[in-house]
Write a protein that holds these residues in place. Structure first.
Motif, PDB file in Angstrom:
ATOM      1  N   GLU B  54       0.822  -1.206   0.000  1.00 15.27           N
ATOM      2  CA  GLU B  54       0.000   0.000   0.000  1.00 15.27           C
ATOM      3  C   GLU B  54       0.860   1.262   0.000  1.00 15.27           C
ATOM      4  OE1 GLU B  54      -0.489  -2.741   1.590  1.00 15.27           O
ATOM      5  OE2 GLU B  54      -2.556  -3.344   1.239  1.00 15.27           O
ATOM      6  N   PRO B  57       2.548   3.222  -3.956  1.00 19.24           N
ATOM      7  CA  PRO B  57       2.128   4.406  -4.731  1.00 19.24           C
ATOM      8  C   PRO B  57       2.478   5.716  -4.032  1.00 19.24           C
ATOM      9  CG  PRO B  57       0.217   3.178  -3.903  1.00 19.24           C
ATOM     10  CD  PRO B  57       1.413   2.326  -3.664  1.00 19.24           C
ATOM     11  N   LEU B  58       2.475   5.708  -2.707  1.00 19.15           N
ATOM     12  CA  LEU B  58       2.764   6.943  -1.981  1.00 19.15           C
ATOM     13  C   LEU B  58       4.245   7.306  -2.095  1.00 19.15           C
ATOM     14  CD1 LEU B  58       0.581   6.392   1.215  1.00 19.15           C
ATOM     15  CD2 LEU B  58      -0.009   7.427  -0.968  1.00 19.15           C
ATOM     16  N   THR B  61       4.700   8.676  -5.547  1.00 21.52           N
ATOM     17  CA  THR B  61       4.228  10.065  -5.611  1.00 21.52           C
ATOM     18  C   THR B  61       5.245  11.013  -4.969  1.00 21.52           C
ATOM     19  OG1 THR B  61       1.932   9.341  -5.548  1.00 21.52           O
ATOM     20  CG2 THR B  61       2.361  11.603  -4.882  1.00 21.52           C
TER      21      THR B  61
END
Lengths: 492, 249, 201
Positions: B54, B57-58, B61
């Motif tokens: 999870e 993606p952070l 980014t």
């Protein structure tokens, strides 16, 4: 031996019960503060402490990398010096070996040196089931055993008990186990220790067989080392005819010379002394001195499982000093029983999952989360185990082990958060919504002027049960930057 | 040089005073400040709870948002620690070599606020004025993950008008611990209560720290106790001047 | 398969076919002095033995017999190990005494293999003059004679000199416990009193 860790609830629930125990909180707070201060003082005496830690870690890592070779060397050295070497895959193997040695001599009573390995394998219960009584001789272990209690600390298993409780245990329970406590026993620690001395001396003088662990096992020479304070260890290692030592396979060090690191690091880290009162070493059988029949049981019981994790195998450097327990703010408040294992505290929170594996037992799976990741444990570890790093590593393993299950609320929340935060536009939208909440009138403000959210429905109630939460700001930082911040003049 | 401010998700959405003060402070010190639009969250909450997939993606980014800046300043010890020490794990997990390269470029350019001020700008007197009785809590990740040492205290000591008092048991964790605060809420509150008690013992009006998260926890307890102590991020105190005192918009 | 085969196989499987290269251990710590700057080795040894609430008497070789007699403080029956080169009042030779018989003597006099200044420790390797391990364990008073020349600076020096195959007992003060509320109590199972007689000159 009524008490058992089996069936205890996962950490958060066990902790809640412990937190409400006022006597436990007081005893633990006092004891951990005392030992922390002692450790800090003696560690500060050595200006090369950090270097010693690094080198000790290197010795252990080198040993673990070639563990099979060192174990074979150890076996050969022990055998050459007259010891009988046994191997044990698990607790059942090891307990069977000890019981068989006792049976072969017709012995139904053994004395024991404090040993984490024998606690881990449940040796006392296994021997009891075969009609063999095992008497703990370390003062704290005696308190735990007589009180039908469980150990709550690696070094000071009765750390959760205060002097008046100990007096009661001795007064009411000693007689059933042997010599009773004196009638006029007070709660003065010296008097309590005196009662233990008299009670156990009978057992030492009569004992024919002893069981110990070992702090270190030197591969090259077959030398075993037991570090202790009271002299009960010396009694057990010296007086009986037969000695069985249960030794985890990670206790091996390559050469006797390597001990010069560990004998400096261990006492200062554990009891906060420059040196513990007694250290005993022996290599096999010494004719005319001490037990003439010496057995060594080399125990796996999950250690090879930990060894297979290339990053986390450093947990096997652990020398069971308990410095990490004493500095842990979580341990200090909840005590050892909440961890549901003989290995509590930060080291237990990683060692138990590594020895047992994760994904099948809710108690074990809860342990890596029994930490704020504050890092105090890692800083004091004398063999520089990256405890905070391994805590996160084990959390990842717990989550991964459950990825195939029906997702629980936490997993859904994490996925939702990851989506909401995954892209700036989505996050900005969320902030607009929360900003609307921030505009709602509030009855009470927090110091500084923000509104206070004092009640939220579950699971937010986990926060607001005891803590206010500020209402969301009307304007997020992102919105401010776009509106005014980008072009704001320098403020002086 | 242009310095990017990492607001952090908590700073952006819940405690905008902290990143706002960081922007104002850096500008006052002559730094050219950028706030990359694309930033969201460093992924620490996921990593520290064990949700590595999870977090991918952070981290992607974050790496993308801050690519190309000479320095990234974070008003949070734990988020700076996450970028420097945890992003590597997430990138390894993703199997994406480009992401791993991006992480390796970002990590050494990322500074917690006090590190940037003292080590990069070489200042301890930032020209601040703050006329209140203050006590400082060194947060665990700034202390033991980043090893910022006494940098925040050296900055605070130079603030005009400040009455800075020592916090008893300062280096002990406040009990926040990310999701620990809700997963082990009882223990978290027990730890926080002791921290709040130590804060009250100092007689301070303001508790200062370098992490909004820890302040949210201890401040929430102090507020519930009606202790009459407010919390403020280190950046707010350092941005405060006689003309624009902290606590006013 | 035997347990031995299983454990060794599990170790090898865990480590895999390709092992990381050996970790380098830097032994520079062995060259460093563990003592505070300017500390005299023997003085520090005495200070640190006394720190453990053991008693220390300093004497010359000529006064040794008197010093030992003083240290025994009127103990009536004193077990002496084989090979002890001292006249001890009330001496009971170690005639393969049982543990129970040892429990009935008042004191023991031994020599030591070495002393460690860093930690205030005496080490016995139970050779001649030191006796088998039970001798210096069961009686309540242990008088231990250490020559000043036997005192080494630190643990590192001690380990370098000792014979790993001989049984050893490292003694730092009298038996002690801190198991009750972390309150230190001297005297549990080992000798409750330790008296070190340090011979100088």
């Amino acid at each position: 031996m009524g008490a058992t860790f089996v069936g205890m609830p996962p950490f958060p629930e066990a902790a809640r019960t412990a937190l409400a125990d006022t006597r436990l909180r007081r005893n633990l707070g006092h004891a951990t503060a005392t030992i922390r201060a002692k450790r800090a003082a003696v560690v500060a005496e050595l200006d090369d402490w950090e270097d010693l830690r690094r080198q000790a870690a290197a010795v252990k890592d080198e040993t673990l990398t070639h563990l099979d070779e060192h174990l074979l060397t150890l076996e050969a050295a022990l055998t050459e010096r007259g010891a009988i070497v046994h191997w044990a895959r698990d607790a059942a193997d090891a307990c069977a070996v000890v019981a068989e040695v006792a049976r072969a001599h017709g012995i139904d009573e053994v004395v024991k040196v404090k040993s984490m390995a024998t606690q881990e394998i449940g040796l006392n219960e296994a021997l009891a089931a075969r009609g063999i009584a095992a008497w703990e001789t370390d003062l704290a272990e005696l308190i735990v055993q007589l009180g039908d209690d469980l150990p709550s600390h690696i070094l000071v298993p009765a750390i959760h008990r205060g002097r008046s409780e100990i007096r009661e245990i001795f007064r009411t329970r000693m007689a059933a186990a042997g010599r009773p406590a004196p009638d006029d026993l007070t709660d003065d620690p010296a008097a309590l220790a005196g009662a233990a001395r008299l009670h156990l001396r009978e057992k030492f003088l009569a004992a024919r067989m002893a069981v110990s662990g070992a702090n270190f096992a030197v591969a090259e020479t077959g030398t075993l080392v037991v570090v202790e304070s009271e002299g009960n260890g010396r009694m057990c290692l010296t007086l009986p005819e037969v000695l069985v030592s249960v030794v985890g396979i990670e206790k091996v060090v390559p050469t006797y010379a390597d001990l010069d690191l560990f004998l400096r690091l261990l006492p200062r880290s554990s009891t906060g002394e420059r040196m513990n009162p007694y250290t005993s070493t022996w290599a096999g059988v010494t004719p005319g001195d001490g037990p003439q029949e010496v057995h060594v049981v080399l125990l796996d019981n999950g250690r090879t499982r930990a060894l297979a994790d290339e990053y986390a195998r450093q947990v096997l450097r652990c020398i069971r000093c308990s410095a990490c327990l004493n500095v842990c703010p979580v341990y200090e408040r909840v005590g050892g029983h909440a961890y549901g294992s003989v290995y509590p505290g930060p080291i237990g929170a990683i060692l138990n999952p590594l020895l047992k594996g994760v994904g099948s037992d809710p108690v074990t799976d809860s342990l890596p989360y029994a930490s704020t990741l504050c890092g105090a444990c890692g800083d004091v570890c004398p063999v520089a185990i990256d405890i905070p790093g391994i805590l996160v590593h084990e959390r990842v393993k717990v989550v991964d082990a459950h990825r195939g299950d029906r997702p629980k609320a936490e997993a859904l929340a994490m996925r939702a958060a990851a989506w909401g935060l995954g892209e700036a536009g989505r996050m900005a939208l969320g902030e607009k919504v929360s900003g609307l909440v921030g505009r709602l009138p509030r009855r009470r403000g927090m110091p500084g002027g923000r509104g206070a959210l004092s009640w939220l429905p579950f699971p937010g109630s986990r926060w607001t049960g005891a803590r206010d939460l500020p209402t969301p700001p009307v304007e997020s930082f992102r919105a401010w930057w776009r509106r005014a911040g980008r072009d704001e003049e320098v403020r002086r | 040089m242009t310095v990017a401010v990492m607001a952090t998700c908590l700073g952006d959405a819940m405690f905008p005073d902290a990143p706002r003060a960081t922007v104002r402070l850096l500008r006052r010190l002559g730094v050219d400040v950028a706030v990359p639009d694309a930033q969201t969250c460093c992924g620490q909450p996921m990593v520290n709870t064990g949700y590595l997939d999870e977090a991918v993606p952070l981290v992607r980014t974050t790496v993308g948002a801050f690519e190309g800046y000479e320095a990234v300043v974070v008003p949070s010890g734990s988020c700076a620690g996450s970028v420097r020490h945890q992003h590597r794990l997430v990138a390894e997990r993703s199997g994406d070599a480009a992401l791993a390269d991006g992480v390796a470029r970002l990590a050494p350019r990322t500074y917690e606020l006090s590190e940037f001020l003292v080590d990069v700008l070489g200042v301890t007197d930032v020209g601040a004025t703050f006329t209140h009785r203050v006590t400082y809590h060194p947060t665990c990740h700034s202390l033991r993950m980043l090893r910022v040492g006494d940098r925040p205290l050296r900055l605070l000591r130079e603030v005009r008008g400040i009455d800075l008092v020592d916090l008893p048991g300062a280096e002990e964790c406040c009990g926040f611990g990310g999701t620990f605060a809700v997963k082990n809420a009882d223990t978290s509150v027990a730890m926080g209560s002791d921290k709040a008690r130590h804060v009250r013992e100092t007689g301070a009006e303001v508790l200062v720290a370098g992490d909004a998260s820890c302040l949210m926890h201890v401040g929430g307890l102090l507020s519930r106790q009606r202790a009459g102590v407010r919390t403020m991020h280190l950046a707010e105190v350092l941005a405060s001047t006689a003309e624009h005192p902290a606590g006013e918009r | 398969m035997s347990a031995r085969d299983d454990v060794l196989a599990a170790v090898r499987a865990a480590l895999g076919p390709e092992r990381r290269p050996a970790v380098e251990v830097d032994r520079a710590y062995r060259g460093r002095d563990p003592l505070p700057a300017g500390a005299g080795v023997v003085d520090l040894f005495v200070e640190r033995v006394e720190d453990y609430r053991a008693t220390v008497t300093r004497c010359t070789a000529a006064d040794l017999v008197d010093a030992v007699a003083q240290a025994l403080g009127g103990a009536a029956r004193v077990v002496v190990p084989d090979g002890l080169d001292l006249d001890v009042p009330g001496a009971v030779p170690d005639d393969a005494l049982t543990a129970t018989a040892l429990d009935a003597v008042d004191a023991v006099v031994t020599r030591a293999t070495l002393g460690i200044a860093e930690t205030g420790t005496v080490v016995l390797d139970h050779g001649p003059g030191q006796g088998r391990r039970a001798l210096s364990l069961v009686p309540d008073l242990h008088v231990c004679v250490v020559e000043a020349g036997q005192v080494v600076r630190g643990v590192t020096d001690a380990v370098a000199r000792l014979d790993p195959v001989r049984p050893q007992t490292w003694v730092s003060g009298p038996s002690a416990t801190s198991d009750i509320e972390l309150d230190r109590v001297e005297g549990v199972h080992g000798p409750r009193r330790l008296h070190v007689v340090l011979v100088e000159g």
